[in-house]
Design a protein around this motif. Structure first.
Motif, PDB file in Angstrom:
ATOM      1  N   TYR A   1     -16.825  -2.168  -4.285  1.00 14.35           N
ATOM      2  CA  TYR A   1     -15.426  -2.215  -4.728  1.00 14.35           C
ATOM      3  C   TYR A   1     -14.540  -1.301  -3.877  1.00 14.35           C
ATOM      4  CZ  TYR A   1     -17.761  -4.143  -8.810  1.00 14.35           C
ATOM      5  OH  TYR A   1     -18.546  -4.910  -9.622  1.00 14.35           O
ATOM      6  N   MET A   2     -13.269  -1.705  -3.799  1.00 14.03           N
ATOM      7  CA  MET A   2     -12.265  -0.894  -3.130  1.00 14.03           C
ATOM      8  C   MET A   2     -11.111  -0.649  -4.086  1.00 14.03           C
ATOM      9  SD  MET A   2      -9.899  -1.694   0.232  1.00 14.03           S
ATOM     10  CE  MET A   2      -8.624  -2.634  -0.611  1.00 14.03           C
ATOM     11  N   ALA A   3     -10.663   0.596  -4.169  1.00  9.43           N
ATOM     12  CA  ALA A   3      -9.462   0.929  -4.936  1.00  9.43           C
ATOM     13  C   ALA A   3      -8.337   1.197  -3.946  1.00  9.43           C
ATOM     14  CB  ALA A   3      -9.700   2.152  -5.810  1.00  9.43           C
ATOM     15  N   LEU A   4      -7.151   0.676  -4.257  1.00 11.19           N
ATOM     16  CA  LEU A   4      -6.000   0.844  -3.380  1.00 11.19           C
ATOM     17  C   LEU A   4      -4.818   1.352  -4.193  1.00 11.19           C
ATOM     18  CD1 LEU A   4      -4.618   0.281  -0.570  1.00 11.19           C
ATOM     19  CD2 LEU A   4      -3.954  -1.934  -1.517  1.00 11.19           C
ATOM     20  N   ALA A   5      -4.206   2.419  -3.722  1.00 14.87           N
ATOM     21  CA  ALA A   5      -2.984   2.928  -4.359  1.00 14.87           C
ATOM     22  C   ALA A   5      -1.797   2.115  -3.856  1.00 14.87           C
ATOM     23  CB  ALA A   5      -2.795   4.398  -4.023  1.00 14.87           C
ATOM     24  N   GLU A   6      -0.932   1.686  -4.782  1.00 13.76           N
ATOM     25  CA  GLU A   6       0.224   0.857  -4.435  1.00 13.76           C
ATOM     26  C   GLU A   6       1.499   1.461  -5.019  1.00 13.76           C
ATOM     27  OE1 GLU A   6      -0.495  -3.075  -5.858  1.00 13.76           O
ATOM     28  OE2 GLU A   6      -2.215  -3.426  -4.553  1.00 13.76           O
TER      29      GLU A   6
ATOM     30  N   PRO B   1       0.848  -1.204   0.000  1.00  9.40           N
ATOM     31  CA  PRO B   1       0.000   0.000   0.000  1.00  9.40           C
ATOM     32  C   PRO B   1       0.882   1.253   0.000  1.00  9.40           C
ATOM     33  CG  PRO B   1       0.094  -0.934   2.196  1.00  9.40           C
ATOM     34  CD  PRO B   1       0.788  -1.913   1.295  1.00  9.40           C
ATOM     35  N   LYS B   2       0.434   2.252  -0.707  1.00  7.82           N
ATOM     36  CA  LYS B   2       1.247   3.466  -0.814  1.00  7.82           C
ATOM     37  C   LYS B   2       0.952   4.431   0.338  1.00  7.82           C
ATOM     38  CE  LYS B   2       2.960   7.099  -3.592  1.00  7.82           C
ATOM     39  NZ  LYS B   2       3.199   7.730  -4.844  1.00  7.82           N
ATOM     40  N   ALA B   3       2.008   5.021   0.882  1.00  8.84           N
ATOM     41  CA  ALA B   3       1.849   6.059   1.903  1.00  8.84           C
ATOM     42  C   ALA B   3       1.551   7.375   1.192  1.00  8.84           C
ATOM     43  CB  ALA B   3       3.128   6.176   2.732  1.00  8.84           C
ATOM     44  N   CYS B   4       0.281   7.775   1.179  1.00 12.28           N
ATOM     45  CA  CYS B   4      -0.093   9.015   0.498  1.00 12.28           C
ATOM     46  C   CYS B   4      -1.294   9.624   1.202  1.00 12.28           C
ATOM     47  CB  CYS B   4      -0.375   8.772  -0.988  1.00 12.28           C
ATOM     48  SG  CYS B   4      -1.706   7.616  -1.312  1.00 12.28           S
ATOM     49  N   GLN B   5      -1.681  10.772   0.697  1.00 18.30           N
ATOM     50  CA  GLN B   5      -2.745  11.558   1.311  1.00 18.30           C
ATOM     51  C   GLN B   5      -4.042  10.751   1.437  1.00 18.30           C
ATOM     52  OE1 GLN B   5      -3.298  15.159  -0.966  1.00 18.30           O
ATOM     53  NE2 GLN B   5      -5.395  15.415  -0.306  1.00 18.30           N
ATOM     54  N   GLN B   6      -4.406  10.024   0.414  1.00 22.70           N
ATOM     55  CA  GLN B   6      -5.662   9.271   0.407  1.00 22.70           C
ATOM     56  C   GLN B   6      -5.479   8.048  -0.478  1.00 22.70           C
ATOM     57  OE1 GLN B   6      -9.091  11.817  -0.142  1.00 22.70           O
ATOM     58  NE2 GLN B   6     -10.274  10.161  -1.015  1.00 22.70           N
ATOM     59  N   GLY B   7      -5.065   6.947   0.145  1.00 26.87           N
ATOM     60  CA  GLY B   7      -4.669   5.770  -0.636  1.00 26.87           C
ATOM     61  C   GLY B   7      -5.698   4.671  -0.743  1.00 26.87           C
ATOM     62  N   ILE B   8      -6.781   4.733   0.037  1.00 31.20           N
ATOM     63  CA  ILE B   8      -7.860   3.735  -0.020  1.00 31.20           C
ATOM     64  C   ILE B   8      -9.153   4.463  -0.346  1.00 31.20           C
ATOM     65  CG2 ILE B   8      -9.219   2.066   1.293  1.00 31.20           C
ATOM     66  CD1 ILE B   8      -6.837   1.464   2.997  1.00 31.20           C
ATOM     67  N   ALA B   9      -9.955   3.916  -1.276  1.00 30.66           N
ATOM     68  CA  ALA B   9     -11.244   4.520  -1.604  1.00 30.66           C
ATOM     69  C   ALA B   9     -12.251   3.415  -1.899  1.00 30.66           C
ATOM     70  CB  ALA B   9     -11.111   5.452  -2.818  1.00 30.66           C
TER      71      ALA B   9
END
Length: 449
Positions: free
Chosen positions: A147-152, A132-140
Motif C-alpha cells: 500500500y501507498m499513502a499519499l498526502a493531498e 499531492p501536497k507539498a510537505c516534508q514527507q507526503g508519500i509513504a
C-alpha cells in the motif's frame, strides 16, 4: 578496521544496492556501479545532465537517476546494459522521483506539486494522481510494499489517499483533522499511519488501514510543535521529537505517552555514562618531518587525532541559545533513530549540536551521552546490531556500541571531511562520503550475544 582508497564523488550520491552486492556512485553526469567486495567497476553509464538523485530498485536490477533541472529521469538496467529508459516530464517539470516497492514503476512529482505521474516500465502505461501536497514527507509505502499513502491538499483541506500498489487503485480516501499536514509515515508492520501537523500546531494523528482515526495526541498548545518522529522496528513505540527539547514515547496499545525524555544542558545523573571526545597530545616526531611536507603528512598535521574520555558527572554540554528573531531556529529534537533490535534510541537536540543522546528503551532511561568536538552531521545504526556510526564533518569516523566507543582517523590524503555515511545491509562495511570523494570502511563482525 580497514579503509579502501578514495574515489571521486559529487552531490553525496553514493548508495549500496538492497541485495548488498553493488555500490553506485555519481560523478557529475556519470553513474558508476562497483562490486562491493573488490570495488572494481562493473558498469559505467553516462546521463544527459548532472545527476541530482539516485535510487536502486527494490530487487537491485535497475537504478534511477533524476536530473531535476532538466525534468528528466533515466533508468538503467544492471542485467541488460544496452537497455535504457528516459522519462521526460517536459514543461511540467520535476521536483521529486522515486521507485514503487515492486521496482517496476516510477513516481514523478511535477513542479508546484500539480500531480504525480506513475510510469510503468513493464507496460509503458502512465497514470496520474492529482493534488499531492507539498510537505516534508507526503508519500509513504508500507514495508511489505502493498500500500501507498499519499498526502493531498484540496479546497484548503488536507486528505489522505490510500492506494494498492499492484494496480494503483484507490483503496480509501479520507480527510484529516490537521490545519497544515507536515508529514506521514507508516508503522513498520503496516497497520498504523502516523500523520503530523505543521510545527505551529502540536498534533499527531494515528489512522488504521481502513481510514479510522485510532487516536490523537497533543502534548501542549500555543508553541512550536513536532520536529521529528521515528517508529521502533517492532512498531510498539512511536518516538516524537519536539521543539521543546523533549522526546515523547507513545505505546501501541493505548497510543498514550508512557514517558518523555528531556535533554538538559547539564548531565547530572551519576548512572549516565558520558563519553567526551578530546584531542590526543600529538608527540611530534620532528626527525620524521620533511620539508615541504608530503600531502598525507600535511593532512595529518591539521587533523589532530582524538579519543574518548569518560567524564565525571555532573557535566555541562556545549549549549546554543537559539536566535529568537530568525526563521528555522536551531532548537529541539531534529534527529531520532531506533537501533535495529529495539533496545536503544539515539537522539540529537539541535540546541546541543555536538552531543548524541542514547536511551535504553527497555529501562526507559538515559544510557549514554557522547559529546563530540565538532557538530554532529549524521549518525546511522548498523542494520544488524546495536552499533552507531557517527560523522562530524572532520576526517574521522566514530563508532559506539554498548561495549564502548572509538574514534578512528580516516587515512586519506588531502582534505577528506566525512559529511555523511551509509551502512552496507550486512553491517560489515560502510561508505564514508565527503564533498568530492568517498571511501569504504570495512569492519570486523562483532559477535551478537
Amino acid at each position: 578496521m580497514n579503509f579502501s582508497e578514495g574515489f571521486k564523488l559529487s552531490g553525496l550520491l553514493c548508495k549500496f544496492s538492497p541485495d548488498g552486492k553493488r555500490l553506485a556512485s555519481c560523478v557529475q553526469y556519470r553513474l558508476i556501479v562497483r562490486d562491493v567486495n573488490t570495488l572494481q567497476i562493473l558498469q559505467l553509464y553516462t546521463c544527459l545532465d548532472q545527476i541530482q538523485y539516485v535510487e536502486w530498485s527494490s530487487d537491485s536490477l535497475f537504478i534511477l537517476c533524476a536530473m531535476y533541472k532538466r525534468g528528466i529521469v533515466q533508468v538503467w538496467s544492471l542485467e541488460q546494459p544496452d537497455w535504457h529508459c528516459k522519462i521526460d516530464e517536459g514543461s511540467a517539470g520535476l521536483v521529486a522521483s522515486c521507485w514503487s516497492p515492486d521496482g517496476r514503476h516510477i513516481l514523478n512529482t511535477t513542479e508546484f506539486h500539480l500531480r504525480i505521474t506513475v510510469w510503468s516500465l513493464c507496460t509503458k502505461s502512465v497514470s496520474y494522481i492529482k493534488y499531492p501536497k507539498a510537505c516534508q514527507q507526503g508519500i509513504a509505502f508500507t514495508k511489505d510494499g502493498h500500500y501507498m499513502a499519499l498526502a493531498e491538499r484540496r479546497d484548503c483541506k488536507d486528505f489522505i489517499s490510500l492506494f494498492v500498489c499492484s494496480d494503483w487503485q484507490l483503496l480509501r480516501h479520507f480527510d484529516t483533522e490537521t490545519q497544515d499536514l507536515a508529514g506521514i509515515e507508516w508503522a513498520p508492520n503496516g497497520c498504523v499511519l502516523a500523520v503530523w501537523d505543521t510545527c505551529l500546531e502540536y498534533k499527531i494523528l494515528l489512522y488504521s488501514l481502513d481510514g479510522r482515526l485510532l487516536s490523537t495526541y497533543r502534548a501542549y498548545e500555543w508553541s512550536l510543535g513536532i520536529k521529528s518522529i521515528a517508529w521502533s522496528p517492532s512498531s510498539q513505540f512511536l518516538a516524537i521529537g519536539s521543539y521543546d527539547e523533549k522526546v515523547r514515547i507513545l505505546n501501541h496499545v493505548t497510543w498514550k505517552k508512557i514517558t518523555e525524555f528531556e535533554h538538559p544542558p547539564i548531565i547530572a545523573n551519576p548512572k549516565t555514562i558520558v563519553y567526551k571526545e578530546v584531542e590526543k597530545s600529538a608527540a611530534a616526531e620532528t626527525q620524521k618531518l620533511s620539508f615541504p611536507p608530503t600531502r598525507a603528512l600535511a593532512s595529518s598535521l591539521f587533523s589532530m587525532p582524538s579519543k574518548y574520555n569518560i567524564s565525571q558527572v555532573p557535566m555541562s554540554l556545549q549549549y546554543i541559545k537559539p536566535v529568537a528573531d530568525r526563521a528555522n531556529p536551531r532548537i529541539g529534537i531534529g534527529t531520532l533513530a531506533f537501533s535495529p533490535d529495539n533496545c536503544f534510541l539515539a537522539t540529537k537536540n539541535d540546541n546541543t549540536p555536538n552531543a548524541i543522546w542514547i536511551w535504553d528503551i527497555q529501562k526507559l532511561k538515559l544510557f549514554v551521552v557522547l559529546e563530540q568536538l565538532c557538530t554532529v552531521h549524521s549518525f546511522q545504526w548498523d542494520p544488524r546490531q546495536p552499533r552507531l556510526g557517527i560523522c562530524t564533518g572532520n576526517s574521522k569516523v566514530y563508532l559506539w556500541s554498548p561495549a564502548g566507543c572509538v574514534s578512528v582517523q580516516v587515512p586519506m590524503e588531502g582534505d577528506f571531511q566525512v559529511l555523511s555515511l551509509c551502512w552496507h545491509s550486512g553491517g560489515d562495511s560502510m561508505a564514508l562520503l565527503s564533498k568530492d570523494n568517498f571511501c569504504v570502511c570495512y569492519l570486523e563482525r562483532e559477535e551478537v550475544k
